[in-house]
Scaffold this active site. Structure first.
Site, PDB file in Angstrom:
ATOM      1  N   GLU A 102      -7.228  -9.697  74.538  1.00  0.00           N
ATOM      2  CA  GLU A 102      -7.781 -11.039  74.715  1.00  0.00           C
ATOM      3  C   GLU A 102      -8.389 -11.159  76.106  1.00  0.00           C
ATOM      4  OE1 GLU A 102      -6.064 -15.645  74.622  1.00  0.00           O
ATOM      5  OE2 GLU A 102      -5.026 -14.061  73.522  1.00  0.00           O
ATOM      6  N   ASP A 104      -9.887 -14.352  78.490  1.00  0.00           N
ATOM      7  CA  ASP A 104      -9.816 -15.814  78.459  1.00  0.00           C
ATOM      8  C   ASP A 104     -10.596 -16.521  79.545  1.00  0.00           C
ATOM      9  OD1 ASP A 104      -8.022 -15.789  76.338  1.00  0.00           O
ATOM     10  OD2 ASP A 104      -6.247 -15.880  77.621  1.00  0.00           O
ATOM     11  N   GLU A 106      -9.998 -20.528  80.229  1.00  0.00           N
ATOM     12  CA  GLU A 106      -9.289 -21.746  79.825  1.00  0.00           C
ATOM     13  C   GLU A 106      -9.439 -22.783  80.939  1.00  0.00           C
ATOM     14  OE1 GLU A 106      -5.757 -20.299  76.852  1.00  0.00           O
ATOM     15  OE2 GLU A 106      -5.303 -20.276  78.998  1.00  0.00           O
TER      16      GLU A 106
END
Length: 296
Positions: A102, A104, A106
């Site tokens: 993953e 990210d 955010e």
């Protein structure tokens, strides 16, 4: 906000990214599926705009139609304005399974007048803990800005308006895991994380201000399309051939790394806007920092 980095450099990077988005943006129906939220996410303006919303019952989100193994991914995003405490707006790549990879972006909401925190992470084989957090040098709620992920066999680089904010290099030769083999989809969402997102969960979501809405547009991808499970050859199989010219238009990303001028921009971001770096958190790692921190 007063920019300690030359304004001309920031404007040139932003202009370049905007032009690319203008050329490559299009109907999001062709690239993206809304996957959850029971109507809280919507395609508008004939697929030119995608909104995600959050209320006390649910958030909402979407994913790319395709899986990718390496690529250059960009999207333009305008975040929830006002009191966004407890909310998280996300743009990320993720593979499937219990040992997933993953990458990210955010965006952690905050009280009115306080800045968003951009929380980044790189997860490999289901293990994360590589958080870096940043303030932004602009108001991300007043207009759209471009957020990009470059992922190739050499490195992962995260960009904001064409300015690199993070680099994670491939050090598999030194037994540091890197996202190399698992195809990933691109995801976006708006969800409730009031238990941790704002000041460690001290400030809760003000549900009387709901629904909270974030806006996405101009998804651009130049990547290797894969099937999961693999049943067809990668669309980038030819890039693995010897003597292939990786410098052809549209394929430069497969061997792209930070240029010296980009390293200067990365250092500017880290000096002026980084608010947390796992590689500096000695209390968290009393037995010693992760190996990639020592190499870098």
């Amino acid at each position: 906000m007063l920019l300690p980095y030359p304004t001309s450099v920031v404007m040139v990077a932003l202009f370049s990214m905007t032009m690319m988005m203008m050329l490559c943006g299009g109907d999001l129906h062709k690239k993206i599926d809304i996957t959850w939220g029971n109507g809280r996410a919507q395609m508008l303006n004939n697929g030119q705009l995608l909104t995600v919303s959050l209320d006390a019952a649910s958030g909402s989100g979407f994913q790319s139609k395709d899986h990718y193994l390496f690529g250059h991914f960009q999207i333009q995003l305008k975040l929830v304005p006002g009191n966004s405490a407890g909310t998280v707006t996300s743009f990320y790549l993720q593979s499937e399974g219990s040992t997933w990879d993953e990458i990210d972006f955010e965006f952690l909401g905050n009280l009115s007048g306080n800045p968003y925190i951009l929380h980044t992470n790189v997860i490999t084989q289901g293990k994360g803990g590589r958080e870096q957090q940043f303030y932004l040098w602009f108001d991300p709620t007043s207009d759209f800005h471009t957020y990009s992920i470059l992922w190739n066999p050499l490195c992962v680089i995260l960009y904001v308006d064409g300015i690199p904010i993070r680099e994670f290099k491939n050090y598999e030769s030194r037994n540091i895991s890197f996202p190399m083999k698992k195809p990933m989809r691109m995801y976006g969402s708006l969800w409730d994380a009031e238990d941790w997102a704002t000041k460690g969960g001290v400030i809760k979501t003000n549900w009387s201000a709901a629904p909270f809405i974030a806006y996405f547009k101009n998804f651009f991808v130049n990547a290797c399309v894969e099937s999961t499970p693999p049943s067809i050859k990668s669309s980038c199989t030819h890039l693995n051939k010897k003597n292939n010219n990786h410098n052809s238009v549209g394929e430069k990303w497969i061997t792209q790394e930070l240029k010296p001028s980009e390293v200067d921009k990365l250092n500017w971001v880290h000096k002026n806007f980084m608010v947390y770096n796992y590689c500096s958190d000695l209390k968290r790692f009393p037995q010693g920092l992760p190996l990639e921190c020592k190499i870098n």
